[in-house]
Scaffold this active site. Structure first.
Site, PDB file in Angstrom:
ATOM      1  N   CYS A 310     -34.280 -37.121 -32.083  1.00 22.07           N
ATOM      2  CA  CYS A 310     -34.544 -38.283 -31.229  1.00 22.07           C
ATOM      3  C   CYS A 310     -36.006 -38.740 -31.134  1.00 22.07           C
ATOM      4  CB  CYS A 310     -33.894 -38.135 -29.860  1.00 22.07           C
ATOM      5  SG  CYS A 310     -34.313 -36.636 -29.014  1.00 22.07           S
ATOM      6  N   ARG A 340     -36.090 -25.586 -38.102  1.00 20.53           N
ATOM      7  CA  ARG A 340     -36.807 -24.778 -37.109  1.00 20.53           C
ATOM      8  C   ARG A 340     -37.062 -23.400 -37.685  1.00 20.53           C
ATOM      9  NH1 ARG A 340     -33.989 -26.488 -31.374  1.00 20.53           N
ATOM     10  NH2 ARG A 340     -34.214 -28.725 -31.757  1.00 20.53           N
ATOM     11  N   GLU A 342     -36.990 -20.076 -37.179  1.00 22.78           N
ATOM     12  CA  GLU A 342     -36.419 -19.197 -36.163  1.00 22.78           C
ATOM     13  C   GLU A 342     -36.828 -17.744 -36.375  1.00 22.78           C
ATOM     14  OE1 GLU A 342     -34.850 -20.120 -33.501  1.00 22.78           O
ATOM     15  OE2 GLU A 342     -33.888 -22.044 -33.878  1.00 22.78           O
ATOM     16  N   ARG A 351     -27.604 -19.480 -35.930  1.00 21.69           N
ATOM     17  CA  ARG A 351     -29.042 -19.671 -35.713  1.00 21.69           C
ATOM     18  C   ARG A 351     -29.726 -19.683 -37.067  1.00 21.69           C
ATOM     19  NH1 ARG A 351     -32.220 -20.036 -31.524  1.00 21.69           N
ATOM     20  NH2 ARG A 351     -30.653 -19.233 -30.098  1.00 21.69           N
ATOM     21  N   GLU A 359     -27.099 -36.532 -33.716  1.00 17.12           N
ATOM     22  CA  GLU A 359     -27.894 -36.746 -32.512  1.00 17.12           C
ATOM     23  C   GLU A 359     -27.493 -38.098 -31.938  1.00 17.12           C
ATOM     24  OE1 GLU A 359     -29.739 -34.834 -30.834  1.00 17.12           O
ATOM     25  OE2 GLU A 359     -31.400 -35.892 -29.897  1.00 17.12           O
ATOM     26  N   ASP A 422     -25.764 -27.642 -20.622  1.00 17.35           N
ATOM     27  CA  ASP A 422     -25.517 -26.831 -21.816  1.00 17.35           C
ATOM     28  C   ASP A 422     -24.026 -26.589 -21.955  1.00 17.35           C
ATOM     29  OD1 ASP A 422     -28.055 -26.527 -22.751  1.00 17.35           O
ATOM     30  OD2 ASP A 422     -28.281 -24.424 -22.168  1.00 17.35           O
ATOM     31  N   GLU A 440     -24.644 -21.296 -26.990  1.00 16.25           N
ATOM     32  CA  GLU A 440     -24.865 -22.699 -26.619  1.00 16.25           C
ATOM     33  C   GLU A 440     -24.621 -23.511 -27.881  1.00 16.25           C
ATOM     34  OE1 GLU A 440     -28.937 -23.924 -25.529  1.00 16.25           O
ATOM     35  OE2 GLU A 440     -28.367 -25.793 -26.522  1.00 16.25           O
ATOM     36  N   ASN A 443     -25.822 -29.652 -26.234  1.00 15.00           N
ATOM     37  CA  ASN A 443     -26.207 -30.000 -24.875  1.00 15.00           C
ATOM     38  C   ASN A 443     -26.170 -31.495 -24.673  1.00 15.00           C
ATOM     39  OD1 ASN A 443     -28.672 -30.853 -25.984  1.00 15.00           O
ATOM     40  ND2 ASN A 443     -29.504 -28.803 -25.724  1.00 15.00           N
ATOM     41  N   CYS A 469     -29.844 -37.939 -24.416  1.00 15.32           N
ATOM     42  CA  CYS A 469     -29.331 -37.649 -25.744  1.00 15.32           C
ATOM     43  C   CYS A 469     -28.382 -36.456 -25.685  1.00 15.32           C
ATOM     44  CB  CYS A 469     -30.461 -37.371 -26.724  1.00 15.32           C
ATOM     45  SG  CYS A 469     -31.391 -35.895 -26.364  1.00 15.32           S
ATOM     46  N   ARG A 476     -22.943 -24.859 -35.216  1.00 12.90           N
ATOM     47  CA  ARG A 476     -22.472 -24.133 -34.025  1.00 12.90           C
ATOM     48  C   ARG A 476     -21.035 -24.504 -33.672  1.00 12.90           C
ATOM     49  NH1 ARG A 476     -27.809 -22.885 -30.336  1.00 12.90           N
ATOM     50  NH2 ARG A 476     -28.930 -21.905 -32.057  1.00 12.90           N
TER      51      ARG A 476
END
Ligand code: ATP
Ligand code: ZN
Ligand code: MG
Length: 510
Positions: A310, A340, A342, A351, A359, A422, A440, A443, A469, A476
Site C-alpha cells: 500500500c 521481507r 525474515e 513465514r 492488498e 488480526d 495470523e 489483517n 487496507c 498463509r
C-alpha cells in the site's frame, strides 16, 4: 528543561577599542529576541559576554525552558545588523562550542542507552532527569531541529525498553465454530514430498509448481468473486521497486524495519567498456569478483523491493486533490510480491522472504470507511465459514506505537475504530487449539489519516479522509487450509471444490 551553552562569535575586525559598544549591541540584540518570546519570566535567561583575543567573543548562556541554542542562532541576524550599521564590523563565524541540556523523564532507562552525536549522557535517578552534552555542534544540526529530535529519540528508546517482551493489546472479537480436524502434519513438508513446491534459488523463497499455483489461483478467485467484485473494488498494478526517500522515509518503514527490507541496486553505468574489467575477472576466474562488483553498483538513492504494497499506492496519489465522485477509492493490487528478510524466523510457506498477497486499499470519509470495513469483515466470515470451512478467530490488536499515539484519542475516537483486526487460524500440527500459537493469516486495518497526511492527499470538498487496507497473504491462506484439510482433494469442503474442479498433475521424478 535547563540549557547551558558556551559559544564563540568571531568578528572580522579587532574590537579592542570598542568593547563597551559591542557589548551594548550584544545586549540589545539579546533583548530584541527575548521580547518575541512568551512567558519571559519563566525562561530565567542569563548571559555573559567576554571579549577575548581582540576579535573573539566568548558567550555563556543559561536558559530554562526556552532553548539556549535557538536563541544563540537567532541573535546572529540582529547582531550583524547592529554591528554592521553602527561599527562597520561583520560576523565571521558563530559557533556553539559546548551545549548541556538537562530534561525531565517520565521513566528511567532499565538498561544502558546509546545515542549518537552526544559526548556525554547521564541519568539522575533521584531527580528523574537526563543530562546530555555536545561539543562543537554544526549550525545545521541545530537549525534543522536535530537536538530536539535527539531528545525525543532518547525518550522513545527508554519507552521501548519497557515494551520489550510485553504482549500487544489483544481483544477477541469472534471465534468460528470448532472444526473436526482431519490431519496433523506440516503442509509444507507434505507439499515438498508431493512435488507441489520446491525451494527457490535463494533463501526463504519457493518455486510453486502447478498444484500449489492452482491452489493460490483458487484462493484469488474466491477473494475476487466473493469479496472484491461484489464490493466494487478495482484491480490496479504497481511497481516492484520502492524509493527509500520518497516512500519509506515518509511512511516510517525505514525507521521501523530497515532490518527486514530487501535492498535493490542499479548499476553505476550501462557503459559496456566500464564493465569490461568485471567481465574479464569473471571469465577468467569463473567467480563473481565482489570487490569489483561493489564499485559497479549504486547505493544511492536507496531503493528496495516491495515490503507492503500500500505505501506505493499512497505515493502515487501524493499531493492530489481527489474529486468528490471518486470516493470511496476501492482498489486492489496483486501483481507485486512482498519481500521481507525474515532470517531466523523463516518457516515453511507461512513465514517466507517472498510472499504473494492481494492488498486491498480503501480511502474515503471516516463513516463510509467504517461501513466498508464492516462489509469486508462480513465477506471474510462467509468465505472462512462457508467456503474454506476453517477454524479461525478474529481479534482487535493495537500496535504499541498506536496505543501511544495520543492524537488518536484527541480525535474523539471510540475504541476499535482505528487499528488492526488480526485474523488467526489454528495449525493443528503445532499443537492443541488451546495451547499452540495460531497463525495470523491476514489483517484488516483502518489507519485514519496516517498515510493521507504523509502523502498530502486532499478531498475536493476539504472533508477528512481516512484510509484502510487488508492484506490477503496467499501463502498463509494455503498453509491454513492445508493444515486443517490436508492435501487430498476428496477431503476438501464441497464449495471449495467447486472453485477448483481439477488439480493439475504433479511432476514425477526418478
Ligand atoms: P508477523 O507478525 O507474522 O510477522 P506482520 O505483522 O509482519 O506479521 P503485516 O505486515 O501485518 O504482517 O502483513 C500482513 C499480512 O502479510 C500477514 O497477515 C500475512 O498474511 C502476510 N505476511 C506477512 N509477513 C509474511 C511472511 N513473512 N510470509 C508470508 N506472509 C506474510
Ligand atoms: Zn496495507
Ligand atoms: Mg513480520
Amino acid at each position: 528543561m535547563e540549557y547551558r551553552l558556551i559559544g564563540e562569535i568571531v568578528l572580522n575586525k579587532n574590537i579592542k577599542q570598542k568593547e563597551i559598544e559591542v557589548k551594548k549591541y550584544l545586549k540589545k540584540s539579546e533583548e530584541d529576541i527575548l521580547k518575541t518570546l512568551k512567558d519571559l519570566d519563566e525562561i530565567k535567561f542569563e548571559s555573559e559576554y567576554e571579549i577575548k583575543d581582540n576579535n573573539l567573543i566568548l558567550v555563556r548562556m543559561d536558559t530554562y525552558r526556552q532553548s539556549a541554542h535557538s536563541i544563540f542562532y537567532r541573535i546572529r541576524k540582529t547582531l550583524a545588523e547592529y554591528l554592521g550599521k553602527n561599527l562597520h564590523i561583520g560576523i565571521t563565524t558563530l559557533e556553539v562550542k559546548h551545549l548541556k541540556i538537562k530534561f525531565p523523564l517520565e521513566k528511567l532507562p532499565i538498561e544502558n542507552l546509546q545515542i549518537p552525536f552526544v559526548n556525554k549522557i547521564e541519568f539522575n535517578k533521584q531527580e528523574k532527569t537526563c543530562t546530555i552534552e555536545f561539543e562543537n555542534i554544526d549550525k545545521n544540526f541545530i537549525t534543522k531541529g536535530n537536538v530536539e529530535r535527539l531528545i525525543k529519540r532518547i525518550k522513545e528508546k527508554i519507552d521501548l525498553t519497557y515494551y520489550e517482551g510485553k504482549a500487544e493489546y489483544y481483544k477477541l472479537l469472534y471465534e468460528s465454530p470448532k472444526r473436526e480436524i482431519k490431519v496433523n502434519s506440516d503442509p509444507t513438508i507434505e507439499m515438498v514430498n508431493r512435488n507441489w513446491i520446491a525451494p527457490a534459488s535463494t533463501k526463504g523463497k519457493w518455486v510453486y509448481w502447478a498444484p500449489a499455483t492452482a491452489l493460490f489461483r483458487t484462493m484469488e478467485k474466491i477473494v475476487v468473486e466473493e469479496l472484491l467484485n461484489p464490493l466494487g473494488f478495482n484491480e490496479m498494478i504497481n511497481s516492484n521497486i520502492v524509493s527509500g526517500e520518497d516512500i519509506w522515509l515518509r511512511t516510517g518503514h525505514l525507521e521501523g524495519m530497515p532490518m527486514e527490507i530487501y535492498y535493490v541496486a542499479e548499476p553505476v553505468t550501462r557503459n559496456v567498456k566500464a564493465w569490461e574489467h568485471f567481465v574479464d575477472l569473471l571469465k577468467i576466474t569463473k567467480e563473481i569478483p565482489y570487490d569489483e562488483f561493489k564499485k559497479m553498483i549504486q547505493f544511492k538513492p536507496l531503493k528496495g523491493l516491495v515490503y507492503a504494497q500500500c505505501p506505493s499506492i499512497y505515493w502515487a496519489l501524493k499531493g492530489k486533490t481527489i474529486a468528490v465522485e471518486t470516493f470511496p477509492i476501492l482498489l486492489f493490487e496483486r501483481a507485486t510480491n512482498s519481500f521481507r528478510y525474515e532470517s531466523g524466523g523463516r518457516h515453511g510457506i507461512e513465514r517466507v522472504d517472498e510472499f504473494h498477497r492481494i492488498e486491498v486499499v480503501f480511502m474515503g470519509e471516516p463513516e463510509e470507511l467504517l461501513k466498508i470495513r464492516e462489509k469486508i469483515a462480513e465477506k471474510y466470515k462467509h468465505i472462512f465459514n462457508e467456503i474454506l470451512e476453517i477454524e479461525w478467530r478474529m481479534a482487535s490488536v493495537t500496535p504499541f506505537y498506536m496505543q501511544q499515539a495520543g492524537d488518536l484519542f484527541e480525535m474523539g475516537l471510540e475504541e476499535g475504530q482505528l487499528g488492526t483486526i488480526d485474523y488467526e487460524a489454528w495449525l493443528p500440527y503445532r499443537g492443541t487449539r488451546e495451547d499452540s500459537e495460531w497463525l495470523e493469516f491476514q489483517n484488516l486495518s483502518i489507519v485514519g489519516e496516517k498515510y493521507i497526511k504523509a502523502f498530502n492527499i486532499k478531498h475536493q470538498k476539504n472533508q477528512l479522509i481516512w484510509s484502510g487496507c487488508t492484506g490477503i497473504g496467499l501463502e498463509r491462506w494455503v498453509a491454513v487450509f492445508l493444515a486443517q484439510h490436508g492435501l487430498n482433494r476428496k477431503e476438501w469442503p464441497q464449495k471449495f471444490k467447486e472453485y477448483i474442479p481439477d488439480m493439475p498433475k504433479p511432476l514425477k521424478f526418478y
